[in-house]
Design a protein around this motif. Structure first.
Motif, PDB file in Angstrom:
ATOM      1  N   SER A 164       0.825  -1.200   0.000  1.00 25.13           N
ATOM      2  CA  SER A 164       0.000   0.000   0.000  1.00 25.13           C
ATOM      3  C   SER A 164       0.866   1.260   0.000  1.00 25.13           C
ATOM      4  N   PRO A 165       0.451   2.295  -0.732  1.00 19.87           N
ATOM      5  CA  PRO A 165       1.223   3.553  -0.724  1.00 19.87           C
ATOM      6  C   PRO A 165       1.065   4.350   0.561  1.00 19.87           C
ATOM      7  N   SER A 166       0.167   3.931   1.438  1.00 22.12           N
ATOM      8  CA  SER A 166      -0.055   4.652   2.684  1.00 22.12           C
ATOM      9  C   SER A 166       1.064   4.359   3.682  1.00 22.12           C
ATOM     10  N   PHE A 167       1.391   5.337   4.505  1.00 24.80           N
ATOM     11  CA  PHE A 167       2.395   5.173   5.553  1.00 24.80           C
ATOM     12  C   PHE A 167       1.727   5.052   6.919  1.00 24.80           C
ATOM     13  N   ARG A 168       0.665   4.242   6.969  1.00 26.01           N
ATOM     14  CA  ARG A 168      -0.025   3.956   8.227  1.00 26.01           C
ATOM     15  C   ARG A 168      -0.155   2.449   8.393  1.00 26.01           C
ATOM     16  N   ASP A 169      -0.140   2.011   9.624  1.00 23.47           N
ATOM     17  CA  ASP A 169      -0.237   0.577   9.877  1.00 23.47           C
ATOM     18  C   ASP A 169      -1.692   0.133   9.877  1.00 23.47           C
ATOM     19  N   ALA A 170      -1.943  -1.122  10.262  1.00 17.26           N
ATOM     20  CA  ALA A 170      -3.298  -1.681  10.222  1.00 17.26           C
ATOM     21  C   ALA A 170      -4.245  -0.994  11.186  1.00 17.26           C
ATOM     22  N   ASN A 171      -3.713  -0.386  12.238  1.00 14.70           N
ATOM     23  CA  ASN A 171      -4.549   0.314  13.211  1.00 14.70           C
ATOM     24  C   ASN A 171      -4.748   1.784  12.883  1.00 14.70           C
ATOM     25  N   GLY A 172      -4.201   2.237  11.758  1.00 16.72           N
ATOM     26  CA  GLY A 172      -4.372   3.623  11.359  1.00 16.72           C
ATOM     27  C   GLY A 172      -3.341   4.569  11.926  1.00 16.72           C
ATOM     28  N   LYS A 173      -2.339   4.065  12.650  1.00 16.26           N
ATOM     29  CA  LYS A 173      -1.318   4.917  13.242  1.00 16.26           C
ATOM     30  C   LYS A 173      -0.193   5.170  12.240  1.00 16.26           C
ATOM     31  N   SER A 174       0.422   6.336  12.339  1.00 13.50           N
ATOM     32  CA  SER A 174       1.507   6.699  11.438  1.00 13.50           C
ATOM     33  C   SER A 174       2.732   5.828  11.705  1.00 13.50           C
ATOM     34  N   ILE A 175       3.419   5.461  10.638  1.00 14.28           N
ATOM     35  CA  ILE A 175       4.622   4.650  10.762  1.00 14.28           C
ATOM     36  C   ILE A 175       5.815   5.560  11.052  1.00 14.28           C
ATOM     37  N   ALA A 176       6.724   5.090  11.868  1.00 16.99           N
ATOM     38  CA  ALA A 176       7.917   5.856  12.215  1.00 16.99           C
ATOM     39  C   ALA A 176       8.730   6.158  10.961  1.00 16.99           C
ATOM     40  N   PRO A 177       9.421   7.293  10.921  1.00 18.24           N
ATOM     41  CA  PRO A 177      10.169   7.670   9.711  1.00 18.24           C
ATOM     42  C   PRO A 177      11.205   6.640   9.281  1.00 18.24           C
ATOM     43  N   ASP A 178      11.936   6.027  10.221  1.00 18.20           N
ATOM     44  CA  ASP A 178      12.946   5.047   9.831  1.00 18.20           C
ATOM     45  C   ASP A 178      12.307   3.798   9.229  1.00 18.20           C
ATOM     46  N   VAL A 179      11.157   3.400   9.776  1.00 19.15           N
ATOM     47  CA  VAL A 179      10.439   2.251   9.222  1.00 19.15           C
ATOM     48  C   VAL A 179       9.809   2.613   7.873  1.00 19.15           C
ATOM     49  N   ALA A 180       9.318   3.842   7.742  1.00 21.46           N
ATOM     50  CA  ALA A 180       8.714   4.280   6.484  1.00 21.46           C
ATOM     51  C   ALA A 180       9.728   4.273   5.349  1.00 21.46           C
ATOM     52  N   GLU A 181      10.989   4.597   5.661  1.00 19.33           N
ATOM     53  CA  GLU A 181      12.028   4.570   4.630  1.00 19.33           C
ATOM     54  C   GLU A 181      12.277   3.152   4.139  1.00 19.33           C
ATOM     55  N   VAL A 182      12.274   2.203   5.058  1.00 19.14           N
ATOM     56  CA  VAL A 182      12.458   0.793   4.683  1.00 19.14           C
ATOM     57  C   VAL A 182      11.280   0.305   3.839  1.00 19.14           C
ATOM     58  N   ILE A 183      10.060   0.667   4.233  1.00 20.78           N
ATOM     59  CA  ILE A 183       8.865   0.251   3.501  1.00 20.78           C
ATOM     60  C   ILE A 183       8.845   0.868   2.102  1.00 20.78           C
ATOM     61  N   ASN A 184       9.275   2.117   2.005  1.00 22.85           N
ATOM     62  CA  ASN A 184       9.318   2.769   0.696  1.00 22.85           C
ATOM     63  C   ASN A 184      10.289   2.054  -0.228  1.00 22.85           C
ATOM     64  N   ARG A 185      11.425   1.615   0.317  1.00 21.19           N
ATOM     65  CA  ARG A 185      12.392   0.859  -0.481  1.00 21.19           C
ATOM     66  C   ARG A 185      11.815  -0.492  -0.889  1.00 21.19           C
ATOM     67  N   LEU A 186      11.135  -1.155   0.022  1.00 24.91           N
ATOM     68  CA  LEU A 186      10.510  -2.439  -0.296  1.00 24.91           C
ATOM     69  C   LEU A 186       9.426  -2.270  -1.365  1.00 24.91           C
ATOM     70  N   ARG A 187       8.692  -1.176  -1.283  1.00 24.88           N
ATOM     71  CA  ARG A 187       7.657  -0.908  -2.272  1.00 24.88           C
ATOM     72  C   ARG A 187       8.267  -0.737  -3.671  1.00 24.88           C
ATOM     73  N   LEU A 188       9.397  -0.032  -3.728  1.00 27.58           N
ATOM     74  CA  LEU A 188      10.075   0.169  -5.003  1.00 27.58           C
ATOM     75  C   LEU A 188      10.587  -1.149  -5.573  1.00 27.58           C
ATOM     76  N   LEU A 189      11.178  -1.970  -4.728  1.00 31.29           N
ATOM     77  CA  LEU A 189      11.676  -3.271  -5.186  1.00 31.29           C
ATOM     78  C   LEU A 189      10.532  -4.187  -5.609  1.00 31.29           C
ATOM     79  N   ASP A 190       9.414  -4.114  -4.890  1.00 32.18           N
ATOM     80  CA  ASP A 190       8.256  -4.935  -5.245  1.00 32.18           C
ATOM     81  C   ASP A 190       7.704  -4.539  -6.611  1.00 32.18           C
ATOM     82  N   ARG A 191       7.681  -3.234  -6.892  1.00 34.19           N
ATOM     83  CA  ARG A 191       7.180  -2.777  -8.183  1.00 34.19           C
ATOM     84  C   ARG A 191       8.127  -3.162  -9.321  1.00 34.19           C
ATOM     85  N   ARG A 192       9.417  -3.102  -9.050  1.00 35.54           N
ATOM     86  CA  ARG A 192      10.390  -3.458 -10.089  1.00 35.54           C
ATOM     87  C   ARG A 192      10.438  -4.953 -10.344  1.00 35.54           C
TER      88      ARG A 192
END
Length: 298
Positions: A73-101
């Motif tokens: 998901s492009p959202s930076f919130r977890d299953a409970n609707g809370k914002s993801i920490a910036p360091d974790v969001a950076e990892v997720i963004n990288r995983l999202r890019l690799l998943d798309r590629r």
């Protein structure tokens, strides 16, 4: 577990409510929450920016994975609707890019994705329906599997597939319309279309002259009486068998030209030729064919 919650253990009430939104089982009388996080088989609806509710991408041939693969998901919130920490969001963004590629590592997937995107561009320019676009995507997938796209421009192949879908679903479009928006020559597009028919093995219906008459009449702004008179003329010519092998748009333009004279709404051959995509000579030749029928009102 839920089957045993027919009676509230606190107030012994049998009025039990199951809230599918919050995932709770609640007693209607005392309000006690008897169970939390119940599983549900209903779709997980979510709100989009346009305030429409949906549960994910539908099955479609317009995506290379048909909309069935799982994406991050492009959202930076977890299953409970809370914002993801910036360091974790950076990892997720990288995983999202690799998943798309990762879905585009295969050359066949990349070629299919480019072709499907080109189909959507052409459909948007020509204003064809989603049904025709889905049919064109099916045709493009089939010719890609047969190796038809190798050595051919994607624009020409996509335009030929969309034109084939329009012919199959009896939508009044011409090769000249597709050649103009696809930026390929009409000759190359016609060659690609004829070759594609032998690969796909589709028995296309003949072009409906009545729809061509309606299209030309609507484009040039002729009245209903002229259109009906032209349709009558076309049907008489079809019954005689004089229209075999003739260009349908030229025939429709000639029928409208004669009908406009009969009904007193004269229109220039030049204007009709421009709208129908034919020459004035073609219209005059078709007019001669109509006059040879010896219809009493001509």
């Amino acid at each position: 577990m839920l089957g045993s919650l027919n009676i509230c253990p606190i107030c012994t009430s049998t009025s039990i409510i199951i809230d599918n939104i919050s995932g709770e089982v609640v007693c209607r009388v005392c309000g006690a929450v008897l169970y939390e996080n119940i599983p549900t088989l209903t779709p997980k609806w979510r709100k989009l920016e346009d305030d429409n509710l949906r549960s994910g991408l539908p099955y479609t041939l317009l995506l290379h994975d048909k909309g069935l693969s799982t994406t991050i998901s492009p959202s930076f919130r977890d299953a409970n609707g809370k914002s993801i920490a910036p360091d974790v969001a950076e990892v997720i963004n990288r995983l999202r890019l690799l998943d798309r590629r990762s879905g585009m590592q295969n050359s066949a997937n990349r070629s299919l994705n480019k072709g499907l995107r080109e189909l959507e561009k052409l459909a948007d320019k020509l204003g064809v329906s989603k049904t025709i676009l889905e049919q064109a995507a099916w045709i493009y997938r089939k010719v890609l599997k047969e190796g038809f796209t190798r050595g051919r421009p994607i624009q020409a192949t996509a335009a030929a597939a969309l034109y084939t879908a329009c012919r199959d679903l009896e939508a009044p479009r011409t090769l000249k319309d597709f050649a103009a928006v696809a930026n390929v020559s009409k000759k190359d597009l016609a060659r690609c279309y004829r070759k594609m028919l032998s690969v796909v093995d589709i028995h296309l219906p003949t072009i409906d002259l009545i729809k061509c008459v309606s299209r030309v009449a609507a484009s040039i702004g002729l009245g209903e009486r002229v259109k009906r008179r032209a349709i009558e003329l076309v049907r008489l010519a079809q019954a005689s068998g004089d229209l075999t092998g003739k260009d349908p748009m030229g025939t429709a333009a000639a029928a409208l030209y004669i009908a406009s004279i009969v009904e007193g709404e004269h229109v220039k051959q030049k204007d009709l030729a421009k709208v129908a995509g034919v020459t004035e000579v073609t219209i005059r030749n078709r007019c001669k064919s109509f006059k040879s029928l010896k219809i009493n009102w001509l």
